[in-house]
Design a protein around this motif. Structure first.
Motif, mmCIF file in Angstrom:
data_model
loop_
_atom_site.group_PDB
_atom_site.id
_atom_site.type_symbol
_atom_site.label_atom_id
_atom_site.label_comp_id
_atom_site.label_asym_id
_atom_site.label_seq_id
_atom_site.Cartn_x
_atom_site.Cartn_y
_atom_site.Cartn_z
ATOM 1 N N GLU A 170 0.882 -1.083 -0.054
ATOM 2 C CA GLU A 170 0.254 -0.685 0.083
ATOM 3 C C GLU A 170 1.278 1.279 -0.111
ATOM 4 O O GLU A 170 0.357 2.259 0.298
ATOM 5 C CB GLU A 170 -0.491 -0.343 1.579
ATOM 6 C CG GLU A 170 -1.903 -1.086 1.152
ATOM 7 C CD GLU A 170 -3.286 -1.374 2.509
ATOM 8 O OE1 GLU A 170 -3.053 -0.274 3.335
ATOM 9 O OE2 GLU A 170 -2.694 -2.822 2.853
ATOM 10 N N ILE A 171 1.792 0.237 0.203
ATOM 11 C CA ILE A 171 3.333 2.833 -0.301
ATOM 12 C C ILE A 171 2.469 3.129 -1.368
ATOM 13 O O ILE A 171 2.399 4.076 -1.617
ATOM 14 C CB ILE A 171 4.581 1.930 0.102
ATOM 15 C CG1 ILE A 171 4.488 1.333 1.138
ATOM 16 C CG2 ILE A 171 5.451 3.406 -0.008
ATOM 17 C CD1 ILE A 171 4.402 2.279 2.923
ATOM 18 N N ASP B 61 0.743 3.811 -3.821
ATOM 19 C CA ASP B 61 -0.500 4.692 -4.066
ATOM 20 C C ASP B 61 -1.648 5.421 -2.711
ATOM 21 O O ASP B 61 -1.878 6.243 -3.109
ATOM 22 C CB ASP B 61 -1.741 3.608 -4.482
ATOM 23 C CG ASP B 61 -1.196 3.487 -5.825
ATOM 24 O OD1 ASP B 61 -1.682 2.169 -6.327
ATOM 25 O OD2 ASP B 61 -0.647 3.906 -6.805
ATOM 26 N N GLY B 62 0.020 5.271 -1.440
ATOM 27 C CA GLY B 62 -0.813 5.836 -0.309
ATOM 28 C C GLY B 62 -0.776 7.246 -0.650
ATOM 29 O O GLY B 62 0.324 8.437 -1.190
ATOM 30 N N TRP B 63 -1.422 7.981 -0.140
ATOM 31 C CA TRP B 63 -1.511 9.747 0.001
ATOM 32 C C TRP B 63 -1.472 10.282 1.391
ATOM 33 O O TRP B 63 -2.050 11.955 1.645
ATOM 34 C CB TRP B 63 -2.431 10.359 -1.222
ATOM 35 C CG TRP B 63 -4.077 9.872 -0.344
ATOM 36 C CD1 TRP B 63 -4.488 8.411 -1.395
ATOM 37 C CD2 TRP B 63 -4.896 10.477 0.449
ATOM 38 N NE1 TRP B 63 -6.157 8.114 -0.306
ATOM 39 C CE2 TRP B 63 -6.216 8.895 0.438
ATOM 40 C CE3 TRP B 63 -5.080 11.521 0.413
ATOM 41 C CZ2 TRP B 63 -7.547 9.616 0.361
ATOM 42 C CZ3 TRP B 63 -6.234 11.689 1.510
ATOM 43 C CH2 TRP B 63 -7.607 10.515 1.156
ATOM 44 N N HIS C 94 2.778 8.975 3.631
ATOM 45 C CA HIS C 94 3.459 8.104 2.740
ATOM 46 C C HIS C 94 4.221 9.781 2.243
ATOM 47 O O HIS C 94 5.189 9.764 1.497
ATOM 48 C CB HIS C 94 2.068 8.340 1.991
ATOM 49 C CG HIS C 94 1.847 6.799 1.861
ATOM 50 N ND1 HIS C 94 0.573 6.961 2.771
ATOM 51 C CD2 HIS C 94 1.889 5.148 1.352
ATOM 52 C CE1 HIS C 94 -0.073 5.641 2.858
ATOM 53 N NE2 HIS C 94 0.514 4.362 2.009
ATOM 54 N N HIS D 31 -3.573 6.741 8.065
ATOM 55 C CA HIS D 31 -4.974 6.037 7.445
ATOM 56 C C HIS D 31 -4.830 4.622 8.146
ATOM 57 O O HIS D 31 -5.475 4.067 7.610
ATOM 58 C CB HIS D 31 -4.723 5.644 5.511
ATOM 59 C CG HIS D 31 -5.205 6.636 5.293
ATOM 60 N ND1 HIS D 31 -4.621 7.193 3.493
ATOM 61 C CD2 HIS D 31 -6.162 8.358 5.585
ATOM 62 C CE1 HIS D 31 -4.603 8.618 3.424
ATOM 63 N NE2 HIS D 31 -5.981 8.931 4.964
#
Lengths: 243, 709, 96
Positions: free
Chosen positions: A120-121, A123-125, A129, A223
């Motif tokens: 999940e790194i 596309d993480g926002w 991240h 998140h």
């Protein structure tokens, strides 16, 4: 008066609460900046548009000093103080970037990354991240080891969920529940590797004293606490964790 | 877990739930609202929120939303969907017919506290210019109308004297008849910050609520008085202040009239209001009364926050006057950290109050009987206006039952669920010939309507709200109105259909009109609000960006007044047949009659209204926790589940009014405040017995939560 | 509450009496003169004209159940010289 609440600004996180007080002038990366007395060096750096990378600090909460990412160099002071817990002094000369600082931050972030779902790194926002991107950390050198990637998701609250796999135990949620909301529903249970966020007597969020105000969700930088409404397809853990 | 979806756009707007009026960022993906996050620059909330505004917004596209206008000849027929033009033409024609047959004053309107200032303004304009009478009211009638009456009589202004941040300067906080932890949670969080710093708390409330004791907060004094005895207790506090000479003489001589103060001193200083006499009468310790009075008077900064536990009584206005008198006597006005602050319940009920949605005043609480004010309105609107006060909402129902009131245009209100003495309200509606309801959902009231006009939520229009701090903030459109028209556009069409031509290109023009006609709003405009974020009235030449604290140098009428507040017990008495007293209130997760929140996942916290009863009273009646009971008063009876609760003491029971099925208002009475007819919801003599028949409705919420947005 | 309501009346006479007496209760502690003035002002400012007419009709029939000072105040409603703007605040002696 009460700059802590009244001087917050959307779109910029100063890192620690604004203060009321006499003006203090200091220099951050060569930029002169004036802030109120008792402000933190982190806030001064943010005002000077030389923000320091951070994780456990946010301007709606008092400084905590646990993540060790916001380190800076201050002329005349030894070591690498955390900018969030260091108050400004007149004439201070602060450096926010250096090879040493970069190495220290990279080391800390790699450790965080070793216990975080790697898939999940990209596309993480989240803020976590963004900090990784800013410092330039995309992987860690550690092999597989003990981790929290299988810890169960608490989806008891209809509006938000808590995924301990993404929790970096920065305590922002605990502090938000205390300082902002005043319900004191959350704590950090256990110590060291065993530390985890617990609601009331280690119950689910729904069964606890949580009043679902969302302050913890707002405060969470990774998140781990996040609104269910941001998952139109549902929120089952899609992939199993891997190192 | 996959990564969450990132919102594409955000719009800053204001929450439509309670009177705190939190600033929010409404975030969207495409035309779908995916989340609401608190706005850090919101001056009412400073980046915080509660379960309702933060999460319970899904109702806006619930399947139950009314999406088409409809009409029917009688309430026993099914609804017939028609176009907007047909529905509005029919509604107007009916109202005109009724006026021809039954007289100009046989119709009226009610505006909504969940609609914008602009929409409330247009509603009262519709009634005054379109119907030609003053039969316009708003739901503050049933909650804070005594605030307007009582505070204007004493202080000269019927609104909160402070902004919320002022609580951060208070040393003593006196809460009377309110439970901010549940009704105004974001304000309560701010207040708790101050309490954790060492400010002292006094709570006057029959119940031992979370505001009395919760994490790291404990009231120094709790006065759990018997419902219906506010004025007696408050006069006893005043008694201590005058007898022990704790009053601020310099302040009184400078800002009030000494002879009036002496008159008041004689009344409250009399033996009648001695704590040793009043204590046993109201059910609190005399020494606790003395402790509270001394604490409040000493300050140095003492602030009063109060709610419907003061106003919804037959002496509601008198109770508010007591608070004004107390603050004046102790000099607790005109600076930060003090004041008298009504906690207005709804997002824009303050707007309704300020903008003259009342039968007896125009905007700014200026009387319809006053020719000077009337002339300015007549000049702007271009026609003669009625110079007599109109009917208040409860009196509209009385007149309907008497056969002289036949038509009503109701925007965003559900009187059948929210007004007291439900049988009377229903009987009134049944007598009417044309009931026009404009709402976002079908309600208990639409069952008795003849014209249904789809309403729009606050996410679907541009406008402004005025919160409990007198703060005017922007409501910004996030999505298009589901039925095609925003509420203000519908009222404009209604006015045109009645033959009174109006046109506005944009709601900002409506605020401009409000500003021209209302001294307190004189400097307001969308430009100003966009520039500074929000503006607290009065906003005029003296205060071009608004006013945070009132009464700093002068009161609106120059000096303030002491009103004589004799205790008159309510006609509602416990008897052998009805030996318990019922009081009512709110819960955090549900909002008022639940029209919106019942259609969100908030039902998981509060799926039904329950009756809170203490252990002793329950045992006496053979009632266990969870049993179905019948709650009856001299007016009616309802069935609820019982919950044994430590929050209520012997002789007191408590319930909420959020679920239509529980029909809480089938048992509240016709008694009301002497000055404003605000219903006495807080005092009903009741009895509780185990239910003979368990009701068919299910235990958990019957409402289904809508499809994910 | 039900009762015979004459045509044109907007409410039950019992309710009018109750409401008028409640106003009377509030103004009772004021000295005579301002007391009646206060009640009269309140009725003039806040009561729909038909409600005031209803009250007067009750008084014409004897005013059963109404406090004497409320009756005295309602009678003042008919005096044209006392006609003036509405007023918030404590009762003051009538201007001459």
């Amino acid at each position: 008066m009460w700059a802590e609440v009244r001087n917050l600004r959307e779109g910029i996180d100063l890192g620690t609460p604004p203060r009321d007080g006499a003006p203090v002038t200091l220099t951050v990366d060569g930029v002169e900046v004036t802030v109120a007395a008792r402000s933190s060096v982190m806030l001064a750096a943010a005002q000077a548009r030389r923000p320091v990378p951070k994780l456990c600090a946010t301007d709606m909460l008092e400084a905590f000093g646990s993540c060790r990412v916001c380190l800076v160099e201050i002329e005349g002071k030894r070591g690498f103080p955390a900018s969030c817990t260091t108050p400004v002094e007149p004439g201070m000369v602060v450096r926010t970037e250096s090879p040493h600082l970069h190495a220290l931050r990279k080391g800390v972030l790699e450790l965080y990354l070793s216990d975080f779902p790697v898939r999940e790194i990209p596309d993480g926002w989240s803020e976590f991240h963004e900090t990784l991107q800013r410092v330039g950390v995309t992987s860690h050198p550690y092999g597989a080891g003990r981790n929290h990637l299988h810890a169960p998701v608490d989806a008891s609250n209809p509006y938000f969920l808590f995924d301990p796999a993404k929790c970096i135990v920065c305590s922002r949620c605990v502090r938000a529940c205390e300082e902002v909301q005043g319900t004191f529903a959350l704590t950090v249970d256990g110590r060291g590797f065993e530390s985890k966020i617990a609601a009331s007597q280690d119950q689910s969020f729904m069964d606890s004293e949580c009043v679902s105000c969302g302050a913890c969700v707002q405060a969470c930088p990774s998140h781990a606490l996040v609104e269910k409404s941001l998952f139109p397809e549902g929120y089952d853990r899609a992939e199993s964790a891997e190192a | 877990m996959p990564n969450p979806q990132k919102p594409e756009h955000s719009v800053i707007t204001t929450c439509a739930y309670c009177g705190v009026g939190c600033g929010f960022k409404a975030e969207t993906v495409g035309d779908r609202i995916v989340r609401m996050t608190p706005w850090k620059e919101g001056k009412a909330n400073h980046g915080h929120s509660c379960i309702k505004g933060r999460f319970a917004f899904d109702y806006y596209n619930h399947p139950d939303r009314v999406r088409h206008p409809a009409i029917r000849q009688s309430i026993d027929e099914p609804w017939q969907e028609v176009s907007w033009d047909v529905a509005i033409a029919h509604a107007a024609a009916e109202l005109q017919r009724i006026q021809r047959v039954h007289g100009r004053a046989s119709v009226g309107g009610v505006s909504s506290s969940r609609c914008t200032n602009e929409e409330i303004w247009l509603m009262q304009k519709f009634v005054r210019a379109g119907l030609g009478n003053n039969n316009i009211d708003n739901c503050a009638r049933i909650c804070h109308s005594p605030t307007q009456f009582g505070l204007t009589s004493t202080l000269g202004a019927g609104a909160a004297s402070q902004h919320f941040d002022s609580v951060l300067q208070a040393d003593v906080i006196l809460i009377v008849g309110a439970n901010p932890t549940e009704g105004h949670p974001v304000f309560a969080s701010l207040m708790k910050r101050r309490l954790r710093q060492g400010a002292q708390l006094i709570v006057v409330d029959p119940r031992r609520t979370e505001s009395v004791e919760s994490a790291h907060v404990k009231a120094a004094v709790h006065l759990p008085l018997r419902p219906g005895t506010n004025v007696a207790l408050l006069d006893a506090l005043a008694h201590v202040v005058v007898r022990e000479q704790l009053y601020d003489e310099a302040f009184i001589r400078a800002r009030c009239y000494w002879p009036e103060f002496e008159q008041w001193m004689a009344l409250v200083g009399s033996d009648r209001y001695d704590p040793d006499v009043i204590g046993p009468e109201v059910g609190v310790e005399p020494d606790a009364i003395r402790a509270a009075a001394r604490l409040y008077a000493r300050g140095p900064n003492s602030a009063i926050y109060y709610g419907l536990g003061v106003t919804e009584h037959s002496q509601g206005s008198t109770g508010v006057m007591c608070l004004g008198n107390l603050a004046l006597a102790c000099g607790m006005l005109g600076r930060e950290g003090v004041g008298v602050n009504p906690l207005r319940g709804q997002g824009n009920v303050q707007g309704g109050s300020c903008l003259g949605s009342w039968p007896h005043v125009f905007s700014g609480y200026r009387f319809v009987t006053d020719p000077d004010t009337r002339n300015t309105f007549e000049a702007e609107w271009g026609l003669r206006l009625d110079d007599e006060p109109g009917l208040r909402l409860p009196n509209m129902f009385d007149a309907a039952v008497a056969g002289t009131f036949k038509g009503m245009y109701i925007m965003g209100e559900d009187p059948v669920q929210s007004d007291p003495n439900q049988q009377h309200t229903i009987a009134a509606f049944r007598q009417m010939e044309c009931v026009i309801v404009q709402d976002i959902f079908h309600t208990e009231t639409t069952k008795y309507a003849h014209v249904l006009l789809p309403g729009s939520s606050s996410l679907e229009k541009e406008g402004t709200f005025t919160n409990a701090e007198r703060r005017v903030s922007r409501v910004r459109k996030v999505i298009e109105p589901l039925a095609g028209l925003a509420d203000w556009e519908v009222t404009v069409k209604m006015m045109n259909a009645m033959g009174y031509a109006v046109h506005y290109d944009h709601p900002s023009q409506i605020l401009d009109e409000i500003a021209r006609l209302s001294p307190a709003y004189r400097g307001m405009s969308y430009d100003l609000i966009d520039r500074v974020g929000s503006v607290q009235w009065p906003c005029d030449a003296h205060a071009p960006e608004g006013t945070e604290v009132l009464h700093v140098t002068t009161f609106p009428r120059g000096r303030a007044n002491f009103m004589l507040t004799q205790f008159v017990p309510t006609a509602e008495r416990t008897t052998d047949r009805f030996p318990l007293l019922l009081t009512t209130g709110r819960i955090l997760s549900q909002y008022n009659v639940g029209t919106q929140t019942r259609r969100t996942a908030n039902v998981q916290w509060h799926g039904e209204d329950v009756l809170e009863i203490c252990t002793d009273d329950a045992e006496l009646r053979g009632v266990k926790d969870g049993d179905w009971i019948t709650l009856s008063s001299r007016v009616g009876a309802i069935t609820l589940r019982a919950r044994i609760s430590p929050r209520v003491h012997a002789g007191l029971v408590y319930t909420t009014f959020h679920w239509a099925e529980s029909k809480a208002n089938a048992i509240t009475t016709e008694l009301s405040d002497w000055a404003t007819n605000c219903p006495e919801y807080k005092v009903t003599a009741v009895e509780v017995v185990r239910a003979a028949v368990v009701p068919a409705r299910s235990a958990t919420a019957a409402q289904t939560v809508g499809a994910p947005s | 509450m039900s009762g015979i309501v004459a045509s044109g009346m907007v409410m039950d006479p019992e309710r009018l009496v109750l409401m008028a007496n409640q106003i009377g209760d509030f103004f009772a502690p004021y000295p005579p003169g301002p007391r009646e003035e206060g009640i009269r002002n309140h009725l003039r400012t806040y009561w729909d004209p038909r409600m005031r007419a209803g009250l007067r009709a009750l008084i014409a029939e004897g005013g059963v159940g109404l406090y004497p000072h409320v009756i005295a105040a309602a009678v003042l409603l008919d005096e044209p010289l006392r006609e003036r703007k509405g007023y918030y605040g404590p009762p003051k002696p009538p201007e001459i």
